[in-house]
Design an enzyme around this catalytic site. Structure first.
Site, PDB file in Angstrom:
ATOM      1  CG  LEU A   1      13.986  33.054  24.544  1.00 27.90           C
ATOM      2  CD1 LEU A   1      14.897  34.475  23.384  1.00 27.90           C
ATOM      3  CD2 LEU A   1      14.368  32.005  24.034  1.00 27.90           C
ATOM      4  CG  ASP A   2      15.616  28.630  29.103  1.00 24.02           C
ATOM      5  OD1 ASP A   2      14.912  28.996  30.483  1.00 24.02           O
ATOM      6  OD2 ASP A   2      16.038  27.264  29.042  1.00 24.02           O
ATOM      7  CG  LEU A   3      21.011  33.497  32.660  1.00 27.78           C
ATOM      8  CD1 LEU A   3      20.421  35.135  33.037  1.00 27.78           C
ATOM      9  CD2 LEU A   3      21.149  33.186  34.035  1.00 27.78           C
TER      10      LEU A   3
END
Length: 207
Positions: free
Chosen positions: A43-45
């Protein structure tokens, strides 16, 4: 085998160390103390929600690799209100750089989903309405949801993964066929229940 379910907050790196040269950011290590578990996918930042971690390399590969086409469901807040043409493009697949996304299940949510507040909150523009979508994909390329909505003209403001698994109509919670956040709050994690382990086994066995 150890497998845990984590509600990743906004602003947390999907790894246990931050190797950047700048200011250090929060990582999984700030929340999870179990040794030798690794994220299943990413999951992206700036994304939130359901993240599985396991110490089983084969399980990690089968759940994360796009060739196995596991369903992933997201609540996506976008800028402005998509029309039916934009929704159909998302459903059929859109071109992103050198590839086309797979067909997706996309619908407008009539009511805002009940989610914990994001910290920091998104930046609203008073003159621009927003809308929540439910999107179910069978692949998880880098920043794919954000790139999909941007490609049809509706930038993503907030992105929360709420389920892994489910049926091909995008239904998940009511059939006990998916893993969900189920009462976790951002930053919390727990080991899978007996029922969830059975769901996980079915997900892997079906591919």
């Amino acid at each position: 085998m150890t497998t845990i379910l984590f509600y990743k907050p906004y602003g947390v790196l999907c790894q246990f160390t931050d190797n950047s040269a700048g200011d250090k950011r929060q990582t999984l290590k700030d929340y999870i103390s179990i040794p030798s578990v690794y994220p299943v996918g990413r999951l992206d930042l700036d994304s939130e929600g359901l993240l599985l971690l396991t110490n089983n390399g084969q399980l990690q590969h089968r759940l994360a690799h796009r060739q196995f086409a596991h369903l992933r469901t997201y609540y996506v807040q976008v800028e402005r209100i998509p029309d039916e043409a934009a929704l159909q493009r998302l459903r059929k697949g859109v071109k992103i750089k050198d590839y086309f996304t797979r067909p997706a299940i996309v619908e407008i949510l009539l009511n805002e989903p009940k989610l914990p507040p994001r910290h920091p909150p998104i930046r609203y523009r008073k003159s621009v309405p927003t809308c929540w979508l439910k999107m179910t994909l069978t692949e998880g390329r880098n920043r794919q949801v954000r790139r999909m909505t941007a490609a049809v003209g509706f930038p993503t403001l907030r992105l929360v993964r709420v389920a892994v698994g489910g049926d091909r109509l995008g239904r998940y919670a009511e059939r006990n066929r998916a893993l969900t956040l189920s009462n976790l709050q951002p930053g919390q994690w727990r080991e899978l229940t007996e029922v969830e382990n059975k769901i996980l086994f079915e997900l892997v066995r079906s591919t």
